[in-house]
Design a protein around this motif. Structure first.
Motif, PDB file in Angstrom:
ATOM      1  N   PRO A 151       0.825  -1.212   0.000  1.00  0.00           N
ATOM      2  CA  PRO A 151       0.000   0.000   0.000  1.00  0.00           C
ATOM      3  C   PRO A 151       0.853   1.254   0.000  1.00  0.00           C
ATOM      4  O   PRO A 151       1.859   1.334   0.726  1.00  0.00           O
ATOM      5  N   ALA A 152       0.446   2.222  -0.804  1.00  0.00           N
ATOM      6  CA  ALA A 152       1.181   3.488  -0.899  1.00  0.00           C
ATOM      7  C   ALA A 152       0.441   4.603  -0.173  1.00  0.00           C
ATOM      8  O   ALA A 152       0.983   5.224   0.753  1.00  0.00           O
ATOM      9  N   VAL A 153      -0.798   4.876  -0.592  1.00  0.00           N
ATOM     10  CA  VAL A 153      -1.583   5.947   0.031  1.00  0.00           C
ATOM     11  C   VAL A 153      -3.020   5.472   0.229  1.00  0.00           C
ATOM     12  O   VAL A 153      -3.568   4.737  -0.595  1.00  0.00           O
ATOM     13  N   THR A 154      -3.610   5.922   1.333  1.00  0.00           N
ATOM     14  CA  THR A 154      -5.010   5.638   1.635  1.00  0.00           C
ATOM     15  C   THR A 154      -5.704   6.946   1.964  1.00  0.00           C
ATOM     16  O   THR A 154      -5.141   7.807   2.645  1.00  0.00           O
ATOM     17  N   PHE A 155      -6.942   7.080   1.470  1.00  0.00           N
ATOM     18  CA  PHE A 155      -7.760   8.255   1.801  1.00  0.00           C
ATOM     19  C   PHE A 155      -9.153   7.783   2.174  1.00  0.00           C
ATOM     20  O   PHE A 155      -9.723   6.910   1.525  1.00  0.00           O
ATOM     21  N   GLN A 156      -9.696   8.354   3.259  1.00  0.00           N
ATOM     22  CA  GLN A 156     -11.092   8.083   3.594  1.00  0.00           C
ATOM     23  C   GLN A 156     -11.808   9.404   3.801  1.00  0.00           C
ATOM     24  O   GLN A 156     -11.305  10.307   4.464  1.00  0.00           O
ATOM     25  N   LEU A 157     -12.984   9.507   3.190  1.00  0.00           N
ATOM     26  CA  LEU A 157     -13.740  10.757   3.181  1.00  0.00           C
ATOM     27  C   LEU A 157     -14.281  11.102   4.561  1.00  0.00           C
ATOM     28  O   LEU A 157     -14.323  12.272   4.947  1.00  0.00           O
ATOM     29  N   PHE A 158     -14.683  10.077   5.320  1.00  0.00           N
ATOM     30  CA  PHE A 158     -15.256  10.296   6.644  1.00  0.00           C
ATOM     31  C   PHE A 158     -14.328   9.716   7.714  1.00  0.00           C
ATOM     32  O   PHE A 158     -13.546   8.800   7.450  1.00  0.00           O
ATOM     33  N   SER A 159     -14.461  10.234   8.929  1.00  0.00           N
ATOM     34  CA  SER A 159     -13.522   9.854   9.988  1.00  0.00           C
ATOM     35  C   SER A 159     -13.907   8.583  10.729  1.00  0.00           C
ATOM     36  O   SER A 159     -13.101   8.056  11.495  1.00  0.00           O
ATOM     37  N   ASP A 160     -15.109   8.087  10.516  1.00  0.00           N
ATOM     38  CA  ASP A 160     -15.535   6.876  11.209  1.00  0.00           C
ATOM     39  C   ASP A 160     -14.537   5.749  10.934  1.00  0.00           C
ATOM     40  O   ASP A 160     -14.145   5.532   9.784  1.00  0.00           O
ATOM     41  N   PRO A 161     -14.105   5.037  11.957  1.00  0.00           N
ATOM     42  CA  PRO A 161     -13.088   3.996  11.739  1.00  0.00           C
ATOM     43  C   PRO A 161     -13.546   2.853  10.833  1.00  0.00           C
ATOM     44  O   PRO A 161     -12.713   2.095  10.328  1.00  0.00           O
ATOM     45  N   THR A 171       1.039   5.803   3.670  1.00  0.00           N
ATOM     46  CA  THR A 171       0.530   7.018   4.296  1.00  0.00           C
ATOM     47  C   THR A 171      -0.991   7.037   4.248  1.00  0.00           C
ATOM     48  O   THR A 171      -1.586   6.815   3.190  1.00  0.00           O
ATOM     49  N   VAL A 172      -1.611   7.304   5.394  1.00  0.00           N
ATOM     50  CA  VAL A 172      -3.076   7.358   5.507  1.00  0.00           C
ATOM     51  C   VAL A 172      -3.504   8.797   5.743  1.00  0.00           C
ATOM     52  O   VAL A 172      -3.028   9.444   6.681  1.00  0.00           O
ATOM     53  N   PHE A 173      -4.407   9.297   4.877  1.00  0.00           N
ATOM     54  CA  PHE A 173      -4.951  10.649   4.999  1.00  0.00           C
ATOM     55  C   PHE A 173      -6.416  10.555   5.427  1.00  0.00           C
ATOM     56  O   PHE A 173      -7.270  10.164   4.628  1.00  0.00           O
ATOM     57  N   PRO A 174      -6.739  10.886   6.686  1.00  0.00           N
ATOM     58  CA  PRO A 174      -8.126  10.787   7.142  1.00  0.00           C
ATOM     59  C   PRO A 174      -8.901  12.084   6.918  1.00  0.00           C
ATOM     60  O   PRO A 174      -8.549  13.126   7.473  1.00  0.00           O
ATOM     61  N   THR A 175      -9.931  12.049   6.104  1.00  0.00           N
ATOM     62  CA  THR A 175     -10.854  13.144   5.759  1.00  0.00           C
ATOM     63  C   THR A 175     -10.169  14.240   4.940  1.00  0.00           C
ATOM     64  O   THR A 175      -8.963  14.446   5.043  1.00  0.00           O
ATOM     65  N   PRO A 176     -10.935  14.961   4.132  1.00  0.00           N
ATOM     66  CA  PRO A 176     -10.343  16.042   3.332  1.00  0.00           C
ATOM     67  C   PRO A 176      -9.666  17.116   4.176  1.00  0.00           C
ATOM     68  O   PRO A 176      -8.656  17.687   3.774  1.00  0.00           O
ATOM     69  N   GLN A 177     -10.221  17.397   5.371  1.00  0.00           N
ATOM     70  CA  GLN A 177      -9.681  18.461   6.211  1.00  0.00           C
ATOM     71  C   GLN A 177      -8.661  17.981   7.232  1.00  0.00           C
ATOM     72  O   GLN A 177      -8.171  18.771   8.032  1.00  0.00           O
ATOM     73  N   GLY A 178      -8.327  16.698   7.229  1.00  0.00           N
ATOM     74  CA  GLY A 178      -7.350  16.204   8.195  1.00  0.00           C
ATOM     75  C   GLY A 178      -7.823  16.426   9.618  1.00  0.00           C
ATOM     76  O   GLY A 178      -8.950  16.072   9.981  1.00  0.00           O
ATOM     77  N   TYR A 179      -6.964  17.024  10.441  1.00  0.00           N
ATOM     78  CA  TYR A 179      -7.319  17.266  11.837  1.00  0.00           C
ATOM     79  C   TYR A 179      -8.581  18.121  11.972  1.00  0.00           C
ATOM     80  O   TYR A 179      -9.290  18.033  12.976  1.00  0.00           O
ATOM     81  N   ARG A 180      -8.851  18.959  10.970  1.00  0.00           N
ATOM     82  CA  ARG A 180     -10.033  19.817  11.027  1.00  0.00           C
ATOM     83  C   ARG A 180     -11.316  19.077  10.651  1.00  0.00           C
ATOM     84  O   ARG A 180     -12.410  19.615  10.774  1.00  0.00           O
TER      85      ARG A 180
END
Length: 640
Positions: free
Chosen positions: A43-53, A286-295
């Protein structure tokens, strides 16, 4: 990874792996092709639109990432982008943001832009970089990004094409049906043609580039600096500088078995050059959670469960995010985590203790800046971590501390504070900024970047940041380090974050004041915080004359406390009090940035009072002012 415990290890790395011979590639595409060949199915990159695990997520392996980057780079080439042409993007995090970042570097010069900027600021960056193509969101509910970008493009006549990313493809079920009905209408008034990114990509080759990679070093990215006011400056980054950052990440921090949780935005160098480039060199995931990240909605509440879901080994964070996380229980299995890396701002000692006590995770503090293509130093993962320091400079990064003397700039002695100056592969020979005049002003002896940060080296070679030159509080000619106040107030159990600044004073010039964000649910009075400060601030002159509790401290998109907004609040508060004391009805309606004068105080223009008499009050503070009818109040700075 290479041994990295002390300065001896750094010197050995420099001897055994000389730069630029140690560079793993000459270009980003060569680097991507190599990592895809070595670890095609990892796996290289992961993105999830919502923060729910348990939310849907999209993962690309390295082979797929290379194929999609190739397609998008070919699309950019078909649309007329060459090695010197700028491809800007105004996007939150997504898979398409990763693709645009990398493909923009491959085909031309990528220009990431903070989507929180105003249209005139976005337009300023587009004009300065002469961007011909912009990638942004298609109209989507609860975001005005398409509207803002359209307004910016209308002010940037060189933009020929706008390519849209539609987040609809990440939705399933009923949401996918309803969202198109809720799309906001966007009135297009600009000159550029509109295209769909995914539709246009589909017809492009995925195995090879339309125009073969030149395999040479060149400027391939322009990242802007600055927060959310004023016109940002644009720093230039070369292939070699970005690859150096990735090489450092791979050599000292990550391997192909690591999973990095990165809730930071890809328009910032921390996420792009340290984390993503580190992945390109090492094969880390690398995992990117939600478009806004921490926000993003629910990210803090679900943070530890996301760590458990992805078996994260490496956390990327910033002090303001840590302060919020420490108000949530560690409600998941986080035994996979080996290290957390904190950057962007100095880490308060009390916050460091809270984090390591609550999680048992080793926390490493580091230092970097946009003008140096990011990485400068960090506390060694395998060696002594001096809390409060930013560690030791990375291999091939030469840091010196300079002070002004009658004989000119001179290097400081051990433990002597001066300006931090950096020479590294990330400090480009072509110049820091696209503006040559601004760039030249930052250089010392043609190779060192003058950072504007104040610091010192201790006897063990550890670098300590003591503040920004412009952040020092000048009380009657005596410089006060705001960190003295911030560290003292941070020890109060009700305090989550502190920012100390100088408020204007007609006699002393500036007096120290502090703004505080409380721990959720805390109940403490300003008087109690003032008393705590008087006891714990070690320097008597630094004890704050004013403390205010805010619902939340203003922050930049990467979570750094945004002190310019607080300075404007302090100016408005002090001047309003002075005007009232003098018997005037006029009040401050805003404090605005001005290229020529710095800050201008705007008074409400519907007050019929003599300007000459009001000037007697205003001139005591050495501030420019004007009458101006503005509907917004200064307090709105906190909601930006």
């Amino acid at each position: 990874m290479l041994p990295f415990a002390n300065n001896r290890d750094v010197r050995k790395i420099e001897t055994d792996h000389p730069w630029p011979a140690a560079a793993p590639a000459q270009s980003i595409y060569e680097l991507l092709t190599d990592i895809a060949a070595r670890h095609p199915a990892r796996p290289a990159v992961t993105f999830q639109l919502f923060s729910d695990p348990d939310a849907k997520a999209e993962t690309l392996d390295w082979q797929s990432l290379r194929a999609e980057v190739t397609q998008l780079a070919n699309l950019f080439a078909r649309l007329g982008i060459g090695p010197e042409d700028a491809v800007a993007f105004v996007l939150p995090n997504s898979t398409e943001t990763v693709l645009t970042l990398l493909a923009g570097m491959v085909a031309g010069v990528v220009v990431p832009i903070n989507p929180l900027l105003e249209p005139d600021q976005i337009a300023s960056i587009l004009r300065e970089t002469q961007a011909r193509l912009v990638v942004t969101l298609a109209p989507f509910p609860k975001t005005d990004l398409a509207q803002k970008t359209a307004a910016a493009v209308a002010m940037a006549p060189e933009v020929e094409t706008v390519v849209e990313v539609d987040l609809l493809r990440y939705l399933t079920g009923i949401k996918r049906v309803i969202v198109p009905l809720l799309r906001p209408k966007v009135k297009v008034t600009h000159q550029a043609r509109l295209l769909s990114l995914r539709a246009e990509m589909a017809g492009e080759a995925a195995d090879c580039l339309r125009h073969p990679d030149q395999g040479r070093d060149r400027i391939a990215a322009c990242f802007h600096t600055g927060g959310t006011t004023g016109m940002p400056k644009v720093a230039q980054h070369s292939y070699s500088g970005m690859i150096y950052n990735g090489w450092v990440g791979h050599s000292l921090l990550f391997t192909e078995t690591d999973t990095v949780l990165c809730p930071l935005p890809l328009f910032h160098v921390f996420a792009s050059h340290v984390i993503l480039m580190g992945g390109l060199c090492s094969g880390a995931h690398t995992v990117f959670p939600t478009p806004q990240g921490y926000r993003g909605a629910g990210v803090f509440d679900n943070f530890w469960k996301l760590v458990e879901r992805w078996q994260v080994t490496f956390l990327i964070t910033v002090p303001t995010a840590l302060a919020v996380l420490m108000q949530r229980p560690v409600n998941a299995d986080i035994s996979s985590v080996k290290t957390a890396f904190s950057g962007s701002a100095p880490l308060p000692l009390e916050l460091f203790r809270r984090f390591e006590g609550a999680t048992g995770v080793s926390l490493v503090e580091g230092y970097g800046l946009t003008e140096a293509t990011c990485l400068v130093s960090c506390n060694p993962v395998e060696g002594e971590k001096k809390v409060g320091s930013v560690g030791i400079p990375f291999p091939h990064c030469n840091v010196i501390i300079l002070k002004d003397t009658p004989e000119g700039l001179t290097e400081c002695a051990i433990d002597e504070i001066g300006e931090i100056c950096v020479a590294s592969p990330g400090v480009t020979e072509q110049g820091i900024y696209k503006d040559a005049i601004k760039s030249a002003a930052l250089m010392y002896e043609g190779q060192y970047l003058r950072t504007g940060d104040l610091g010192r080296f201790d006897a063990d070679g550890y670098l300590w940041i003591t503040g920004r030159a412009k952040d020092l509080i000048n009380r009657g000619g005596h410089n006060i380090d705001p960190a003295i106040i911030e560290e003292a107030l941070a020890t109060h159990p009700s305090v989550a974050m502190v920012a100390a600044i100088g408020q204007p004073d007609p006699i002393a010039g500036e007096l120290p004041c502090a703004y505080v964000e409380l721990v959720e649910g805390a109940d403490v009075t300003v008087d109690a915080l003032m008393k705590h400060a008087r006891i714990h601030v070690t320097e008597r002159a630094a004890a704050p004359k004013y403390v205010e509790i805010l619902p939340e401290l203003p922050k930049t998109a990467v979570g750094k406390t945004f002190k310019p907004a607080l300075r404007k609040l302090a100016i408005a508060r002090v001047l309003d009090a002075s005007l009232a004391e003098a018997g005037f009805a006029a009040r401050v309606v805003s404090v605005r940035d001005d290229i020529k004068f710095g800050l201008i105080v705007c008074l409400n223009s519907n007050i019929d009072e003599e300007e000459a008499k009001i000037s007697q009050v205003m001139d005591r503070f050495s501030l420019k002012w004007e009458y101006r009818a503005e509907p917004q109040l200064i307090s709105e700075l906190l909601t930006k």
